[in-house]
Write an enzyme that holds these catalytic residues in place. Structure first.
Site, PDB file in Angstrom:
ATOM      1  N   HIS A 327      31.770 -59.211 -17.923  1.00  0.00           N
ATOM      2  CA  HIS A 327      31.969 -60.315 -18.878  1.00  0.00           C
ATOM      3  C   HIS A 327      30.682 -60.688 -19.595  1.00  0.00           C
ATOM      4  CE1 HIS A 327      36.074 -61.707 -17.713  1.00  0.00           C
ATOM      5  NE2 HIS A 327      35.754 -61.158 -16.567  1.00  0.00           N
ATOM      6  N   LYS A 514      34.855 -75.855 -26.180  1.00  0.00           N
ATOM      7  CA  LYS A 514      34.444 -74.782 -25.279  1.00  0.00           C
ATOM      8  C   LYS A 514      33.229 -75.284 -24.522  1.00  0.00           C
ATOM      9  CE  LYS A 514      34.080 -72.090 -28.913  1.00  0.00           C
ATOM     10  NZ  LYS A 514      34.555 -70.751 -28.621  1.00  0.00           N
ATOM     11  N   ARG A 515      32.815 -74.593 -23.469  1.00  0.00           N
ATOM     12  CA  ARG A 515      31.624 -74.999 -22.736  1.00  0.00           C
ATOM     13  C   ARG A 515      30.456 -75.171 -23.708  1.00  0.00           C
ATOM     14  NH1 ARG A 515      29.314 -71.164 -19.619  1.00  0.00           N
ATOM     15  NH2 ARG A 515      30.668 -69.684 -20.681  1.00  0.00           N
ATOM     16  N   LYS A 520      26.887 -70.477 -28.100  1.00  0.00           N
ATOM     17  CA  LYS A 520      28.133 -70.839 -28.775  1.00  0.00           C
ATOM     18  C   LYS A 520      27.864 -71.694 -30.023  1.00  0.00           C
ATOM     19  CE  LYS A 520      31.007 -70.598 -24.560  1.00  0.00           C
ATOM     20  NZ  LYS A 520      32.185 -69.770 -24.896  1.00  0.00           N
ATOM     21  N   THR A 622      38.546 -66.571 -25.486  1.00  0.00           N
ATOM     22  CA  THR A 622      40.000 -66.662 -25.397  1.00  0.00           C
ATOM     23  C   THR A 622      40.481 -67.934 -26.091  1.00  0.00           C
ATOM     24  OG1 THR A 622      39.748 -67.669 -23.210  1.00  0.00           O
ATOM     25  CG2 THR A 622      40.331 -65.324 -23.281  1.00  0.00           C
ATOM     26  N   LYS A 626      43.984 -68.818 -28.463  1.00  0.00           N
ATOM     27  CA  LYS A 626      44.896 -69.955 -28.307  1.00  0.00           C
ATOM     28  C   LYS A 626      45.097 -70.664 -29.650  1.00  0.00           C
ATOM     29  CE  LYS A 626      42.802 -70.668 -23.776  1.00  0.00           C
ATOM     30  NZ  LYS A 626      41.720 -71.440 -23.116  1.00  0.00           N
TER      31      LYS A 626
HETATM   32  C1  LIG Z   1      40.429 -71.196 -22.948  1.00  0.00           C
HETATM   33  C2  LIG Z   1      39.509 -72.129 -22.322  1.00  0.00           C
HETATM   34  C3  LIG Z   1      38.135 -71.870 -22.329  1.00  0.00           C
HETATM   35  C4  LIG Z   1      37.533 -70.659 -22.993  1.00  0.00           C
HETATM   36  O1  LIG Z   1      37.222 -70.996 -24.323  1.00  0.00           O
HETATM   37  P1  LIG Z   1      36.241 -70.108 -25.211  1.00  0.00           P
HETATM   38  O2  LIG Z   1      36.334 -70.745 -26.545  1.00  0.00           O
HETATM   39  O3  LIG Z   1      36.791 -68.734 -25.196  1.00  0.00           O
HETATM   40  O4  LIG Z   1      34.896 -70.206 -24.615  1.00  0.00           O
HETATM   41  C5  LIG Z   1      37.300 -72.792 -21.748  1.00  0.00           C
HETATM   42  N1  LIG Z   1      37.765 -73.909 -21.177  1.00  0.00           N
HETATM   43  C6  LIG Z   1      39.077 -74.212 -21.165  1.00  0.00           C
HETATM   44  C7  LIG Z   1      39.535 -75.480 -20.546  1.00  0.00           C
HETATM   45  C8  LIG Z   1      39.991 -73.331 -21.731  1.00  0.00           C
HETATM   46  O5  LIG Z   1      41.295 -73.614 -21.698  1.00  0.00           O
END
Ligand SMILES: *Cc1c(COP(=O)(O)O)cnc(C)c1O
Length: 777
Positions: A327, A514-515, A520, A622, A626
């Protein structure tokens, strides 16, 4: 006797709490509904079947709230809603049941989506991990600063887990031994036909702790023993690449992998006796990143020491059974441990790492690799153990998680390994479960889709393509637009309730959740918002379509820069909200405690999905998928799975900006962010807000530190290592293009629609099917 689900809920409330449904409190109701659903499951949850079993080893499972998803997959959600309606109870009553946040972000959520997909497709895939007492911390803001609170997710009870006392195993460390006690959660496939297991191990003391029997000294020792044992499964590391608490981290990794290997070998023997060469036919072990890699030497050790298998045979069996998912892009970020550290915790495992390394050296010699070249492969190099090398060497498959990521691994970061074992390398682009991320979280859109093409998309997301012909029907796009408005209004209500911030649902919803991490580039987003703010004030920007920029995400507690960025964004939000000149057109909100349940509310309401990592840094992402599935356009870089999203939905329906991997590769040695800053007044203006007292960091100096990170660098990195200033202008222009395009609402919504109908590839059903066909056979 089967009384039916609804009757069972009432019966359990009566038996367990002596209450009727209207007298029961939220927690009692939660436990009763969950138990009644659990009663509908059969006994075997995929651990004992004769089919090939995949053991998915992961340090993290970000499963979120289980109850609605499980009721949905069991087909009980409608009955549940009926029961609530009959008793005048709000069906959203369980919304403040804590998420099971046993993960940090994408990697843990991927594991959860894989569980859902495998069970839905009828494959046997069981998850193995740690039952952390506390999940990822809860986030609050205090004067704009992140504050971390413990996440006691079990405080509502844990009705979805079954403790299997009789299957506990012993785990030995150099100066400690503990029990690993399994707690099994059912993983219920859609339709309820297949149930697999998520087995989470909890660490417990091996000595009894009964203070009446003890004198003082015995008591103190037993208490210490108990605390030290339980510490192992107490805390989720709030970062996927932490440097802290290294010994405990090694203990955690060995703890759950040893427990899992013991569990699998015991089961295998019960069924097949000692024909261990058949393990690869019965099992596949998938390592979700390097955190579970100690499973490899432990597996070999168990076969050799407990079962009398020769090292050579054990090694061969391991290689056929293990597969590894990478990853991480940057080679320097791959997990490594000091030899002495490993020796101080699990010396018996270190011995086997030495033996494996010897095999490797033999093989490298036979392949005629020169001594100088050899260094790049060594599992033990000087005084460091390289976990990824161990994983690659003793696996039959190594996969990346998006096409670009796998290409970078093959051509750059793991090039030498790919030359040695080209057949091992393959790509499996990540995916998401459409059950959780559309059917459950966006009922309005789901009903719209089902109304047009039926509900086969729930288990076959490629069906969405059949909607494509509607892209040219104005009435349909208008209907689609209305649903987006509904979701935006719902989110606005929720944010008002939870953050106390009022947002206008008629604004563009531009979202980055996201984190928090420098790569990012939430800071780049913040800069662009400031640039818009100044542009509006100066009159440089005219005809701006009102926009709210929504942020969400947690920063690791020890990651000061990420926390500084949160504070900075909150400062920007405050300044804009206080400015009557712009606040009717511009708004910023940083929502607190972003987690799976919050994501389920936020993502359906997005117009714009911000995916702006520096090209070559986000393995896949991911979140981007979504958003696409829920009909948002991507404003993003050519990075990770963004590339494949655009490949499916078309460049013309998304907003791609900035340097690509090869551009950065070319300029990286001569990159001069200070020059850019000095020569571009717009950039200078926004960056200077970090030091010119526009904002207040309470005298902490954290904003100045961010400023220096961009223009001066630090001992461990060059200035602006994530190329914010390089991409700034291109980002701002593209963002303004989104704003302009939004004014033609129908045509903008058509782009959103085309994104949604082309999201089929990003179902984790597809990903899991590919893993089964190409890796697990
Ligand atoms: C999908 C998801 C992530 C991953 O998000 P990225 O934008 O791909 O970093 C992180 N936290 C939560 C709660 C998620 O549902």
């Amino acid at each position: 006797m089967d009384f039916g689900f609804k009757a069972n809920v009432k019966l359990i409330l009566d038996l367990d709490y002596g209450k009727t449904i209207n007298k029961a409190d939220k927690i009692e109701l939660y436990n009763a509904v969950s138990k009644a659903a659990m009663k509908t499951l059969g006994k075997d949850w995929g651990l004992n079947t004769d089919k090939k079993k995949v053991s998915y080893l992961s340090m993290e499972f970000l499963i979120g709230r289980m109850i609605y998803n499980n009721l949905y997959n069991l087909g009980l959600l409608d009955e549940f809603k009926e029961l609530m309606n009959e008793n005048n109870i709000d069906i959203n009553i369980f919304e403040d049941i804590e998420d099971a946040a046993l993960g940090n972000g994408g990697l843990g959520r991927l594991a959860a989506c894989f569980l859902d997909s495998a069970a839905t497709l009828g494959y046997v895939l069981n998850g193995y991990g740690i039952r952390y007492k506390y999940g990822l911390f809860k986030q609050e803001f205090e004067n704009g600063f992140q504050k971390e609170l413990p996440d006691d997710w079990q405080s509502f009870g844990d009705p979805w887990s079954v403790r299997r006392e009789e299957e506990k195993v012993r785990i030995e460390f150099k100066d400690q031994s503990v029990y690993a006690v399994p707690y099994d959660m059912p993983v219920i496939g859609y339709g309820g036909k297949t149930v697999n297991t998520l087995r989470l191990w909890q660490a417990e003391a091996t000595k009894p702790f009964d203070f009446e029997l003890f004198n003082n000294q015995q008591y103190t020792e037993a208490a210490k023993n108990k605390n030290e044992a339980e510490a192992i499964s107490s805390l989720l590391y709030p970062n996927d690449s932490t440097e802290e608490g290294k010994k405990l981290r090694i203990k955690q990794e060995y703890f759950f992998t040893s427990a899992t290997m013991q569990d699998v070998i015991r089961r295998f023997k019960e069924k097949h006796g000692t024909a261990f060469c058949n393990i690869p036919k019965e099992y596949a072990f998938q390592l979700n990143d390097t955190h579970p890699v100690f499973a490899i030497p432990e597996f070999i050790r168990l076969l050799v020491e407990k079962e009398g298998v020769s090292f050579e045979d054990a090694f061969r069996i391991a290689k056929k059974t293990f597969a590894y998912t990478n990853h991480t892009i940057m080679a320097e970020a791959l997990e490594k441990w000091n030899v002495s550290l490993i020796q101080s915790v699990i010396p018996h495992i270190y011995e086997y790492i030495v033996l494996i390394n010897k095999e490797l050296v033999k093989e490298l010699n036979e392949a005629g690799i020169s001594d100088a070249e050899k260094k790049k492969y060594l599992i033990i190099e000087d005084d460091t153990v390289h976990m990824a090398r161990l994983a690659i060497y003793v696996s039959h498959s190594v996969n990346g998680v998006a096409e670009l990521h796998t290409e970078i691994l093959k051509s750059r970061e793991l090039k030498e390994w790919c030359q040695l074992y080209p057949e091992r390398f393959n790509n499996k682009t990540n995916g998401i479960s459409q059950r959780r991320w559309l059917a459950l979280s966006n009922k309005e859109l789901s009903d719209f889709i089902t109304d047009k093409i039926g509900d086969a998309w729930i288990t076959d997301l490629d069906q969405l393509k059949r909607l494509e012909m509607f892209a040219f029907e104005t009435d349909v796009i208008k209907e689609f637009e209305k649903i987006k408005q509904v979701k935006k209004r719902q989110l606005a209500d929720y944010i008002l309730k939870h953050e106390g911030v009022k947002i206008d649902p008629d604004f563009i919803f531009d979202i980055q959740v996201k984190r928090l991490h420098e790569y990012k580039r939430q800071l780049l987003n913040a800069f662009s918002v400031l640039d818009i703010y100044f542009g509006l004030k100066e009159g440089r920007i005219k005809d701006f379509y009102p926009t709210v920029f929504i942020f969400g995400g947690k920063a690791a507690p020890g990651y000061y820069r990420a926390k500084a960025i949160i504070k900075y964004i909150n400062e920007i939000a405050g300044m804009i909200a206080a400015d009557p000149e712009v606040r009717d057109r511009l708004k910023v909100v940083f929502v607190s405690n972003y987690n799976v349940s919050y994501a389920e509310k936020i993502i359906p309401a997005a117009d714009v999905s911000e995916q702006i990592s520096t090209a070559g840094t986000e393995a896949s992402g991911t979140g981007n998928m979504k958003f696409m599935l829920n009909g948002a356009v991507t404003l993003g870089t050519f990075d990770g799975a963004n590339i494949e999203i655009v490949g499916q939905a078309g460049m013309e329906n998304n907003y791609i900006f900035g340097a690509r991997v090869e551009d950065i590769e070319k300029i990286k040695d001569t990159y001069d962010p200070l020059g850019i800053y000095q020569n571009n007044p717009r950039i200078k203006r926004v960056v200077d807000t970090l030091i010119d007292n526009t904002f207040d960091d309470n005298g902490t100096g954290i904003f100045k530190e961010l400023y220096d990170s961009l223009l001066k660098g630090a001992s461990w990195h060059k200035p602006d290592q994530y190329y914010l200033l390089l991409d700034f202008m291109s980002y701002c222009e593209t963002k303004m293009q989104v704003n302009t395009d939004y004014k033609d609402r129908l045509s903008f919504r058509k782009k959103c629609f085309i994104n949604m109908v082309n999201a089929g590839k990003f179902s984790s059903d597809r990903t899991i099917r590919d893993y089964f066909n190409e890796i697990w056979n």
